[in-house]
Design an enzyme around this catalytic site. Structure first.
Site, PDB file in Angstrom:
ATOM      1  N   CYS A  81      68.171  41.039 -17.245  1.00  0.00           N
ATOM      2  CA  CYS A  81      66.779  41.539 -17.251  1.00  0.00           C
ATOM      3  C   CYS A  81      66.658  42.839 -18.005  1.00  0.00           C
ATOM      4  O   CYS A  81      65.652  43.088 -18.654  1.00  0.00           O
ATOM      5  CB  CYS A  81      66.296  41.700 -15.819  1.00  0.00           C
ATOM      6  SG  CYS A  81      67.361  42.759 -14.837  1.00  0.00           S
ATOM      7  N   GLU A  92      61.418  42.341  -8.806  1.00  0.00           N
ATOM      8  CA  GLU A  92      62.141  42.802  -9.994  1.00  0.00           C
ATOM      9  C   GLU A  92      62.034  41.697 -11.031  1.00  0.00           C
ATOM     10  O   GLU A  92      62.627  40.629 -10.867  1.00  0.00           O
ATOM     11  CB  GLU A  92      63.606  43.068  -9.638  1.00  0.00           C
ATOM     12  CG  GLU A  92      63.805  44.120  -8.558  1.00  0.00           C
ATOM     13  CD  GLU A  92      63.491  45.528  -9.048  1.00  0.00           C
ATOM     14  OE1 GLU A  92      63.491  45.748 -10.263  1.00  0.00           O
ATOM     15  OE2 GLU A  92      63.221  46.391  -8.202  1.00  0.00           O
TER      16      GLU A  92
HETATM   17  P1  NAD Z   1      62.583  32.152 -11.938  1.00  0.00           P
HETATM   18  O1  NAD Z   1      61.443  33.015 -11.548  1.00  0.00           O
HETATM   19  O2  NAD Z   1      62.285  30.844 -12.540  1.00  0.00           O
HETATM   20  O3  NAD Z   1      63.548  31.858 -10.692  1.00  0.00           O
HETATM   21  C1  NAD Z   1      64.042  32.886  -9.872  1.00  0.00           C
HETATM   22  C2  NAD Z   1      64.102  32.393  -8.436  1.00  0.00           C
HETATM   23  O4  NAD Z   1      62.787  32.071  -8.000  1.00  0.00           O
HETATM   24  C3  NAD Z   1      64.938  31.118  -8.245  1.00  0.00           C
HETATM   25  O5  NAD Z   1      65.648  31.224  -7.040  1.00  0.00           O
HETATM   26  C4  NAD Z   1      63.893  30.040  -8.159  1.00  0.00           C
HETATM   27  O6  NAD Z   1      64.321  28.910  -7.438  1.00  0.00           O
HETATM   28  C5  NAD Z   1      62.772  30.757  -7.438  1.00  0.00           C
HETATM   29  N1  NAD Z   1      61.444  30.168  -7.627  1.00  0.00           N
HETATM   30  C6  NAD Z   1      60.975  29.503  -8.700  1.00  0.00           C
HETATM   31  N2  NAD Z   1      59.696  29.115  -8.488  1.00  0.00           N
HETATM   32  C7  NAD Z   1      59.346  29.565  -7.252  1.00  0.00           C
HETATM   33  C8  NAD Z   1      58.154  29.525  -6.470  1.00  0.00           C
HETATM   34  N3  NAD Z   1      57.045  28.927  -6.918  1.00  0.00           N
HETATM   35  N4  NAD Z   1      58.155  30.120  -5.254  1.00  0.00           N
HETATM   36  C9  NAD Z   1      59.250  30.750  -4.807  1.00  0.00           C
HETATM   37  N5  NAD Z   1      60.410  30.818  -5.491  1.00  0.00           N
HETATM   38  C10 NAD Z   1      60.460  30.254  -6.709  1.00  0.00           C
HETATM   39  O7  NAD Z   1      63.469  33.069 -12.870  1.00  0.00           O
HETATM   40  P2  NAD Z   1      64.561  32.604 -13.925  1.00  0.00           P
HETATM   41  O8  NAD Z   1      63.845  32.261 -15.172  1.00  0.00           O
HETATM   42  O9  NAD Z   1      65.459  31.609 -13.347  1.00  0.00           O
HETATM   43  O10 NAD Z   1      65.353  33.975 -14.091  1.00  0.00           O
HETATM   44  C11 NAD Z   1      65.257  34.733 -15.217  1.00  0.00           C
HETATM   45  C12 NAD Z   1      64.149  35.758 -15.108  1.00  0.00           C
HETATM   46  O11 NAD Z   1      64.469  36.691 -14.087  1.00  0.00           O
HETATM   47  C13 NAD Z   1      63.983  36.571 -16.361  1.00  0.00           C
HETATM   48  O12 NAD Z   1      62.623  36.772 -16.626  1.00  0.00           O
HETATM   49  C14 NAD Z   1      64.645  37.887 -16.014  1.00  0.00           C
HETATM   50  O13 NAD Z   1      64.203  38.984 -16.774  1.00  0.00           O
HETATM   51  C15 NAD Z   1      64.325  38.010 -14.570  1.00  0.00           C
HETATM   52  N6  NAD Z   1      65.269  38.900 -13.896  1.00  0.00           N
HETATM   53  C16 NAD Z   1      64.851  40.121 -13.515  1.00  0.00           C
HETATM   54  C17 NAD Z   1      65.752  41.012 -12.942  1.00  0.00           C
HETATM   55  C18 NAD Z   1      65.317  42.394 -12.534  1.00  0.00           C
HETATM   56  O14 NAD Z   1      66.063  43.044 -11.811  1.00  0.00           O
HETATM   57  N7  NAD Z   1      64.190  42.891 -12.985  1.00  0.00           N
HETATM   58  C19 NAD Z   1      67.069  40.633 -12.748  1.00  0.00           C
HETATM   59  C20 NAD Z   1      67.460  39.363 -13.149  1.00  0.00           C
HETATM   60  C21 NAD Z   1      66.550  38.487 -13.714  1.00  0.00           C
END
Ligand code: NAD
Length: 517
Positions: free
Chosen positions: A291, A257
């Protein structure tokens, strides 16, 4: 814009110790800050790669027993958990506000969502998980059942913006289906995830079945993926691609997501005041760190001036605050990085000629990361804010000639997560033409998200797979087909030549494949 001031309590040390005890972590300490004032809030254990392995092994052992328990027992535990989330509502709301900084109503969305999700899947699971009869190769002679087997251990990686809900709501159907979980919440907001797991345990979930590790995603994420049977990821599109690559190498499924740049279309026949009110919710709930929140609004020419005026006035009138309580319409952003990114989008747009109709600046007088709800006009494609996800309380207004132009521009994006249309009569027809996983008519996102019975997720760069609905549970299972052949087998019987057999079968197939008009 009025403000409410800060009164930030500390977390009780006994409570903190109870939460910290849930983490599988032996790699030192991890400090959590509160965005309400930018000061330290708590210290929890940090996990290393060996802790991930440990949590995975414990979850795998517990899962073998959990999957053997009758479905009614698993459902009862999750149903109880759903009620407990509501019973613990106020302390959860405090924790969400302390850790994430959102206003209390946005925090309430999280608590109500997990409670609703638990009740929904507890009710829906028997219909989805019972063996289903399928049509056999030869009617009567072949009896077929499709069974649903849990995948095993599911990895969940969640972001900081809905720290309670996104940590456990997707795990709930996986648990009911008989899986174990290892969760890696975002390092900025582990406490809400731990509080949610504590409630699941209070409801009767075996402790080892749901492990939690805390640390950098780039370090723990791959280790987790290499030990699970399915990955549930919520976060940015960039990280989603990395996760999907790892899952591809392991040939395991993943549900991702991801981000969005969600459009809202206001048609000329809309109730403008209701549309402006709805757009405020759609753009600024959760400080725009959502999101599915709206970052682009396309308004038909005849309604543009009235809508822009009503919307900007409502945005300017919002109450901002960092206190625990119901007063603020919008809280703070969650981190300095968020404040920097959002300020950069607005500053770049203004430097290139955009006009600010509301907001447009940080409010350090309220809290270190507070940013005003901001409405921009005159945004052009050379501005960063035009096409890149801002993930904050910033929205651009565009005047369009008609619905066709609105749909064309709405779809001109690499994303396709959520969209909305405001109209008295043309809403559904226009909604069907927008390329997005969910489209709400006369609502921003809450009705679509809250309709747990319907799938929710993105197309294009916004994701893979769906949460909610049947798929929200079935994705955590493997279908297993068990076939029982009665009386005669499908192979040629003794003493019948292959040619005679093929002739007989051809006649039978001709009958079986006759398609009724
Ligand atoms: P992010 O991708 O940076 O981080 C999300 C999670 O992924 C964190 O727990 C982080 O530690 C982990 N992560 C980061 N790098 C990783 C890697 N290389 N391998 C595995 N895990 C890793 O996201 P963010 O910027 O913190 O969150 C915001 C984003 O999330 C926005 O783009 C938003 O639109 C999206 N989002 C989507 C939804 C949805 O339901 N579609 C919901 C909430 C947020």
């Amino acid at each position: 814009m009025t403000t409410t001031s800060l009164a930030r309590p500390d977390i009780d040390s006994k409570r903190l110790a109870a939460l910290a005890s849930i983490v599988t972590g032996t790699a030192g300490d991890h400090q959590v800050l509160s965005p309400l004032d930018g000061r330290p809030l708590a210290t929890v254990p940090r996990s290393g790669p060996a802790d991930v392995d440990h949590a995975l092994a414990a979850a795998r052992t517990a899962q073998a027993e959990w999957a053997k328990r009758p479905l009614r027992e698993r459902r009862a535990i999750l149903r109880r958990a759903g009620r407990l989330f509501l019973a613990h509502r106020d302390e959860l709301l405090d924790l969400i506000q302390l850790e994430n900084g959102k206003n209390r109503l946005s925090a309430f969305e999280e608590v109500s969502d997990v409670s609703l999700t638990a009740a929904y899947y507890a009710r829906r699971a028997p219909g989805l998980l019972r063996p289903h009869r399928r049509r056999g190769a030869i009617p009567v002679l072949t009896s077929v059942r499709e069974h649903r087997v849990p995948k095993g251990v599911v990895g969940v990686i969640s972001p900081w913006n809905y720290p309670l809900m996104l940590a456990v709501a997707d795990a709930i159907p996986a648990l009911i289906a008989g899986n174990g979980i290892v969760l890696k919440p975002d390092s900025a907001t582990p406490l809400c995830a731990l509080a949610a797991v504590e409630i699941l345990r209070e409801a009767g979930l075996p402790a080892d079945l749901f492990g939690v590790v805390i640390g950098a995603g780039s370090e723990l994420g791959p280790r987790l993926i290499y030990g699970v049977d399915f990955m549930m990821f919520t976060g940015s599109t960039a990280t989603g691609r990395v996760i999907a690559e790892h899952c591809g190498r392991r040939l395991i499924g993943c549900s991702a997501e991801l981000g969005g740049k969600n459009p809202l279309i206001v048609l000329a026949d809309a109730d403008i005041d209701r549309a402006a009110h709805g757009a405020v919710q759609a753009c600024f709930s959760n400080s725009g760190q959502l999101c599915v929140s709206i970052e682009r609004i396309y308004v038909e020419d005849a309604a543009y001036d009235a809508f822009a005026d009503a919307f900007a006035r409502r945005a300017s009138a919002m109450t901002l605050g960092v206190a625990l309580g119901w007063e603020a319409d919008m809280g703070t952003l969650t981190s300095a990085a968020q404040l920097d990114g959002i300020s950069a989008h607005v500053d770049d747009a203004v430097a290139k000629g955009a006009t600010v109709l509301a907001g447009g600046k940080a409010r350090p007088d309220i809290g270190p990361f507070v940013y005003e709800p901001t409405v921009l006009e005159g945004v052009t494609d050379d501005m960063e804010v035009a096409r890149t996800e801002t993930f904050g309380p910033v929205v651009s207004l565009y005047r369009v000639a008609d619905a066709d132009e609105a749909v064309r521009l709405a779809n001109d994006s690499p994303y396709g997560l959520n969209a909305a249309v405001w109209s008295r009569r043309r809403g559904v027809g226009v909604a069907r033409r927008v390329a997005a996983g969910t489209v709400s008519v006369n609502e921003g996102y809450a009705a679509a998200w809250g309709s747990t019975d319907a799938p929710m997720g993105g197309v294009k760069d916004s994701g893979l797979g769906r949460r909610h609905g049947d798929e929200g549970l079935l994705k955590y299972t493997e279908p297993q087909t068990v076939v029982r052949q009665r009386i005669a087998s499908l192979a040629p019987p003794d003493r019948v030549s292959d040619e005679t057999y093929a002739r007989f079968m051809s006649r039978a197939l001709a009958l079986l494949t006759r398609v009724r008009p």
